[in-house]
Design an enzyme around this catalytic site. Sequence first.
Site, PDB file in Angstrom:
ATOM      1  N   LYS A 183     -15.599 -17.475   5.287  1.00  0.00           N
ATOM      2  CA  LYS A 183     -17.053 -17.382   5.446  1.00  0.00           C
ATOM      3  C   LYS A 183     -17.800 -17.038   4.160  1.00  0.00           C
ATOM      4  O   LYS A 183     -17.395 -16.147   3.430  1.00  0.00           O
ATOM      5  CB  LYS A 183     -17.377 -16.327   6.510  1.00  0.00           C
TER       6      LYS A 183
ATOM      7  N   GLY B 223     -12.319  -5.238   1.370  1.00  0.00           N
ATOM      8  CA  GLY B 223     -13.736  -4.903   1.471  1.00  0.00           C
ATOM      9  C   GLY B 223     -14.176  -3.882   0.434  1.00  0.00           C
ATOM     10  O   GLY B 223     -15.261  -3.994  -0.144  1.00  0.00           O
TER      11      GLY B 223
ATOM     12  N   GLY C 171      -6.739  -8.072   0.437  1.00  0.00           N
ATOM     13  CA  GLY C 171      -6.798  -8.918   1.621  1.00  0.00           C
ATOM     14  C   GLY C 171      -5.828 -10.087   1.542  1.00  0.00           C
ATOM     15  O   GLY C 171      -4.687  -9.939   1.114  1.00  0.00           O
TER      16      GLY C 171
ATOM     17  N   ARG D  72       0.817  -1.218   0.000  1.00  0.00           N
ATOM     18  CA  ARG D  72       0.000   0.000   0.000  1.00  0.00           C
ATOM     19  C   ARG D  72       0.851   1.269   0.000  1.00  0.00           C
ATOM     20  O   ARG D  72       0.416   2.304  -0.504  1.00  0.00           O
ATOM     21  CB  ARG D  72      -0.943  -0.009   1.206  1.00  0.00           C
TER      22      ARG D  72
HETATM   23  C1  3PG Z   1      -8.560  -2.422   5.242  1.00  0.00           C
HETATM   24  O1  3PG Z   1      -7.408  -2.814   5.415  1.00  0.00           O
HETATM   25  O2  3PG Z   1      -9.525  -3.171   5.160  1.00  0.00           O
HETATM   26  C2  3PG Z   1      -8.759  -0.945   5.050  1.00  0.00           C
HETATM   27  O3  3PG Z   1      -7.602  -0.241   5.376  1.00  0.00           O
HETATM   28  C3  3PG Z   1      -9.952  -0.455   5.827  1.00  0.00           C
HETATM   29  O4  3PG Z   1      -9.785  -0.736   7.178  1.00  0.00           O
HETATM   30  P1  3PG Z   1     -11.059  -1.052   8.082  1.00  0.00           P
HETATM   31  O5  3PG Z   1     -11.653  -2.326   7.572  1.00  0.00           O
HETATM   32  O6  3PG Z   1     -10.547  -1.133   9.487  1.00  0.00           O
HETATM   33  O7  3PG Z   1     -12.006   0.112   7.885  1.00  0.00           O
END
Ligand code: 3PG
Length: 399
Positions: A198, A377, A354, A35
């Site tokens: 999940k 997400g 992720g 990132r």
């Molecule tokens: C992440 O790594 O999912 C993003 O930086 C957002 O973080 P958060 O899910 O804690 O809002």
Amino acid sequence: MRTVDAYNFAGKKALVRVDFNVPLDADYRITDDTRIRAAVPTIQKILNDGGAVILMSHLGRPKTGPEEKYSLRHLVDRLSKEFNTTVKFATDCVGPEAAQLAQDLKPGEILLLENLRFHKAEEKGDLEFARELSTLGDVYVNDAFGTAHREHASTAVIARYFPNDKVMGYVMHAELDNARRVMDNAERPYTAIMGGAKISDKILIIEKLMDKVDNLLIGGGMSYTFVKADGGEIGSSLVEEDKVELARRLIAMAREKGVNLMIPVDSIIADEFSNEANVDTALSHHIKPLWMGLDIGPNAREMYADVIRNSKTILWNGPMGVFEMSNFSVGTEAVAEAVVDATRRGAYSLIGGGDSAAAVNQLGYADRVSYVSTGGGALLEYMEGKTLPGVAAIERDDY
Ligand code: 3PG
Ligand code: MG
């Protein structure tokens, strides 16, 4: 799209929201800097124009206030090396120190603000907090795609204070571009690989993909809810009892729509959730009582790799097994290798953030796939068809 390319930053102080939510080890060393690397071109563009950069980000999910393990101070050295300058640091993202440092900042200089989430006002999207942040810069740049699904003070609300001076950075632009590429007119055969623990996290995206893909490969813990729905004996494998009916519906939906939905035919099973457990291989529909499936098995590996190698578009989100444990990482590795192979032969491959992005990075394959997303997400929500507040705040005049 309003991007940094359309903006001249000469003499301006750019307030740049980045997603520097990076993993740190116990000694606060950065274990995956994807990132940070991703944000470099946007920062560099502003500096090259003759602007100054004020970076703001969250790190982790601090509960009540400042916590050493969530301090962005741990990123100062890494950033200073990257830009060959001493990056300045404000120990609070608002207040007199931040204001003074921002005011004194010269063109070509970089200031990093302490973790925004040390203030609860950030996640609440507090207007006054957003206003105070906004006073630090002349122009607002949002390059935090990974956080674009959050309507927080720094990711969305703050844009109101920059009606004519708000733009997206290169990460944001590239992410949206790549996501659209797999959502609209993807070249066929199109294969989506969905893993992770999940089903509940992936229902909406799986339903959405049913109308688009030719193949839908299921892996990870959620496989066993599908196996159970299909009448299998799954021992003590992970299962979402309340999602078995849904899994059954998804299997039927795939059949109706002519989607090749694949559930791993076999699994690597273990007698406890540990890398030291006894290990065996079994048909996923016949897992011994008290044993659990922790990775896809050798036949599933081969079948999945085969489908992937024959695909022209590939979307991958979520590992095939308990990737962090070496005994259960083989399935994820095999899928990664097949994705790399297909890409080499001309396929377009998007790795959704992720854990799957972490796996691809860890295996050193990041440069051998088409695009590794910095969002988990956020990418899923965008592909589900949801409006991302971080994007809307920049694109809409009336935000
Ligand atoms: C992440 O790594 O999912 C993003 O930086 C957002 O973080 P958060 O899910 O804690 O809002
Ligand atoms: Mg998240």
